[in-house]
Design a protein around this motif. Structure first.
Motif, PDB file in Angstrom:
ATOM      1  N   UNK A 117     -35.600  27.388 -26.227  1.00  0.00           N
ATOM      2  CA  UNK A 117     -35.722  26.482 -27.370  1.00  0.00           C
ATOM      3  C   UNK A 117     -36.450  25.193 -26.975  1.00  0.00           C
ATOM      4  N   UNK A 118     -36.176  24.694 -25.783  1.00  0.00           N
ATOM      5  CA  UNK A 118     -36.865  23.490 -25.306  1.00  0.00           C
ATOM      6  C   UNK A 118     -38.375  23.738 -25.173  1.00  0.00           C
ATOM      7  N   UNK A 119     -38.737  24.942 -24.719  1.00  0.00           N
ATOM      8  CA  UNK A 119     -40.162  25.278 -24.651  1.00  0.00           C
ATOM      9  C   UNK A 119     -40.777  25.283 -26.054  1.00  0.00           C
ATOM     10  N   UNK A 120     -40.068  25.846 -27.008  1.00  0.00           N
ATOM     11  CA  UNK A 120     -40.576  25.885 -28.385  1.00  0.00           C
ATOM     12  C   UNK A 120     -40.686  24.482 -28.973  1.00  0.00           C
ATOM     13  N   UNK A 121     -39.840  23.564 -28.523  1.00  0.00           N
ATOM     14  CA  UNK A 121     -39.913  22.168 -28.978  1.00  0.00           C
ATOM     15  C   UNK A 121     -40.985  21.389 -28.210  1.00  0.00           C
ATOM     16  N   UNK A 122     -41.589  22.048 -27.200  1.00  0.00           N
ATOM     17  CA  UNK A 122     -42.587  21.440 -26.315  1.00  0.00           C
ATOM     18  C   UNK A 122     -42.010  20.258 -25.546  1.00  0.00           C
ATOM     19  N   UNK A 123     -40.741  20.369 -25.203  1.00  0.00           N
ATOM     20  CA  UNK A 123     -40.062  19.338 -24.429  1.00  0.00           C
ATOM     21  C   UNK A 123     -40.302  19.590 -22.941  1.00  0.00           C
ATOM     22  N   UNK A 124     -40.744  18.556 -22.235  1.00  0.00           N
ATOM     23  CA  UNK A 124     -40.971  18.688 -20.798  1.00  0.00           C
ATOM     24  C   UNK A 124     -39.676  18.971 -20.049  1.00  0.00           C
ATOM     25  N   UNK A 125     -38.561  18.705 -20.692  1.00  0.00           N
ATOM     26  CA  UNK A 125     -37.252  19.002 -20.101  1.00  0.00           C
ATOM     27  C   UNK A 125     -37.110  20.506 -19.834  1.00  0.00           C
ATOM     28  N   UNK A 126     -37.868  21.319 -20.570  1.00  0.00           N
ATOM     29  CA  UNK A 126     -37.808  22.774 -20.388  1.00  0.00           C
ATOM     30  C   UNK A 126     -38.189  23.152 -18.961  1.00  0.00           C
ATOM     31  N   UNK A 127     -39.240  22.540 -18.445  1.00  0.00           N
ATOM     32  CA  UNK A 127     -39.676  22.853 -17.078  1.00  0.00           C
ATOM     33  C   UNK A 127     -38.645  22.365 -16.076  1.00  0.00           C
ATOM     34  N   UNK A 128     -38.112  21.173 -16.315  1.00  0.00           N
ATOM     35  CA  UNK A 128     -37.094  20.638 -15.404  1.00  0.00           C
ATOM     36  C   UNK A 128     -35.865  21.548 -15.364  1.00  0.00           C
ATOM     37  N   UNK A 129     -35.437  22.017 -16.529  1.00  0.00           N
ATOM     38  CA  UNK A 129     -34.268  22.898 -16.594  1.00  0.00           C
ATOM     39  C   UNK A 129     -34.569  24.251 -15.933  1.00  0.00           C
ATOM     40  N   UNK A 130     -35.794  24.741 -16.140  1.00  0.00           N
ATOM     41  CA  UNK A 130     -36.203  26.008 -15.523  1.00  0.00           C
ATOM     42  C   UNK A 130     -36.190  25.863 -14.005  1.00  0.00           C
ATOM     43  N   UNK A 131     -36.724  24.765 -13.541  1.00  0.00           N
ATOM     44  CA  UNK A 131     -36.772  24.526 -12.097  1.00  0.00           C
ATOM     45  C   UNK A 131     -35.370  24.383 -11.519  1.00  0.00           C
ATOM     46  N   UNK A 132     -34.494  23.689 -12.222  1.00  0.00           N
ATOM     47  CA  UNK A 132     -33.125  23.524 -11.745  1.00  0.00           C
ATOM     48  C   UNK A 132     -32.420  24.872 -11.645  1.00  0.00           C
ATOM     49  N   UNK A 133     -32.602  25.688 -12.667  1.00  0.00           N
ATOM     50  CA  UNK A 133     -31.879  26.959 -12.722  1.00  0.00           C
ATOM     51  C   UNK A 133     -32.515  28.045 -11.852  1.00  0.00           C
ATOM     52  N   UNK A 134     -33.853  28.103 -11.818  1.00  0.00           N
ATOM     53  CA  UNK A 134     -34.519  29.226 -11.154  1.00  0.00           C
ATOM     54  C   UNK A 134     -35.456  28.830 -10.007  1.00  0.00           C
ATOM     55  N   UNK A 135     -35.484  27.563  -9.654  1.00  0.00           N
ATOM     56  CA  UNK A 135     -36.405  27.090  -8.624  1.00  0.00           C
ATOM     57  C   UNK A 135     -36.252  27.803  -7.284  1.00  0.00           C
ATOM     58  N   UNK A 136     -35.016  27.965  -6.827  1.00  0.00           N
ATOM     59  CA  UNK A 136     -34.790  28.627  -5.538  1.00  0.00           C
ATOM     60  C   UNK A 136     -35.228  30.093  -5.579  1.00  0.00           C
ATOM     61  N   UNK A 137     -34.910  30.763  -6.664  1.00  0.00           N
ATOM     62  CA  UNK A 137     -35.297  32.167  -6.822  1.00  0.00           C
ATOM     63  C   UNK A 137     -36.827  32.298  -6.832  1.00  0.00           C
ATOM     64  N   UNK A 138     -37.486  31.427  -7.574  1.00  0.00           N
ATOM     65  CA  UNK A 138     -38.957  31.456  -7.632  1.00  0.00           C
ATOM     66  C   UNK A 138     -39.551  31.207  -6.249  1.00  0.00           C
ATOM     67  N   UNK A 139     -38.993  30.238  -5.538  1.00  0.00           N
ATOM     68  CA  UNK A 139     -39.461  29.932  -4.195  1.00  0.00           C
ATOM     69  C   UNK A 139     -39.290  31.110  -3.252  1.00  0.00           C
ATOM     70  N   UNK A 140     -38.181  31.797  -3.399  1.00  0.00           N
ATOM     71  CA  UNK A 140     -37.918  32.962  -2.544  1.00  0.00           C
ATOM     72  C   UNK A 140     -38.911  34.095  -2.838  1.00  0.00           C
ATOM     73  N   UNK A 141     -39.197  34.318  -4.101  1.00  0.00           N
ATOM     74  CA  UNK A 141     -40.155  35.368  -4.486  1.00  0.00           C
ATOM     75  C   UNK A 141     -41.539  35.038  -3.923  1.00  0.00           C
ATOM     76  N   UNK A 142     -41.996  33.805  -4.148  1.00  0.00           N
ATOM     77  CA  UNK A 142     -43.331  33.398  -3.690  1.00  0.00           C
ATOM     78  C   UNK A 142     -43.415  33.405  -2.162  1.00  0.00           C
TER      79      UNK A 142
END
Length: 188
Positions: A15-40
């Motif tokens: 929903x934050x992405x649909x609102x174009x809120x930059x908080x969406x990226x921050x929340x994504x990074x908080x929740x999935x940042x470690x997983x993304x880093x591990x994949x990359x």
């Protein structure tokens, strides 16, 4: 407002992405940042490359939502990170190969006319004969660099040499190879 340390629900992040809120990226990074880093990091060896792939993935996610509304934000993001890391890996590998081909350009001349060119099996045979005539250390350095695409630093560490010594040896090996091929009528 949510409590610190409590991850926000994926549907709220979308929903934050649909609102174009930059908080969406921050929340994504908080929740999935470690997983993304591990994949990359599993695909790319250098930490800075993995970090670049993850950052690019967040931008790709930002550009994809909206219009997409993924059923699984985690799965969707992981696929983006994986594909971004693989594309970066291919780009880096291609650049590295182009650099290696550039090093060998003087040895394997393109100046030969088509009727003078040997087929690749014949060139390979001559290359193998040359490598068998080299001492083990030179053969290992050459194959490490041009067959296994190793960096000068990695070769130097593995051989107990300095990078400068490896560079110098490679230059001499290429010169010897060029002379050998010319003597055998492979290159003019």
């Amino acid at each position: 407002m949510r409590g610190e340390g409590i991850p926000i629900d994926d549907s709220l992040i979308i929903d934050l992405y649909f609102e174009r809120s930059e908080q969406a990226i921050a929340e994504t990074q908080t929740k999935y940042g470690k997983l993304c880093g591990k994949i990359a990091s599993g695909i790319l060896t250098r930490p800075e490359d993995a970090e670049e792939a993850v950052s690019s993935s967040y931008l790709k996610l930002w550009n994809a939502i909206p219009p997409k509304r993924p059923e699984s934000l985690c799965g969707y993001l992981c696929r983006i990170v994986r594909n971004t890391a693989l594309n970066l890996y291919d780009t880096l590998r291609r650049r590295s190969c182009e650099e290696l081909y550039g090093e060998l350009a003087d040895v394997l001349s393109d100046n030969i006319s088509s009727d003078e060119k040997m087929d690749s099996r014949e060139i390979t045979r001559h290359l193998n004969e040359f490598l068998h005539s080299c001492n083990k250390k030179n053969r290992d350095i050459f194959t490490g660099r041009y067959y296994f695409n190793m960096s000068l630093r990695d070769i130097a560490q593995g051989m107990g040499m300095t990078e400068t010594a490896v560079k110098t040896r490679l230059c001499r090996i290429r010169a010897d190879l060029k002379k050998y091929l010319a003597e055998n009528g492979v290159c003019v």
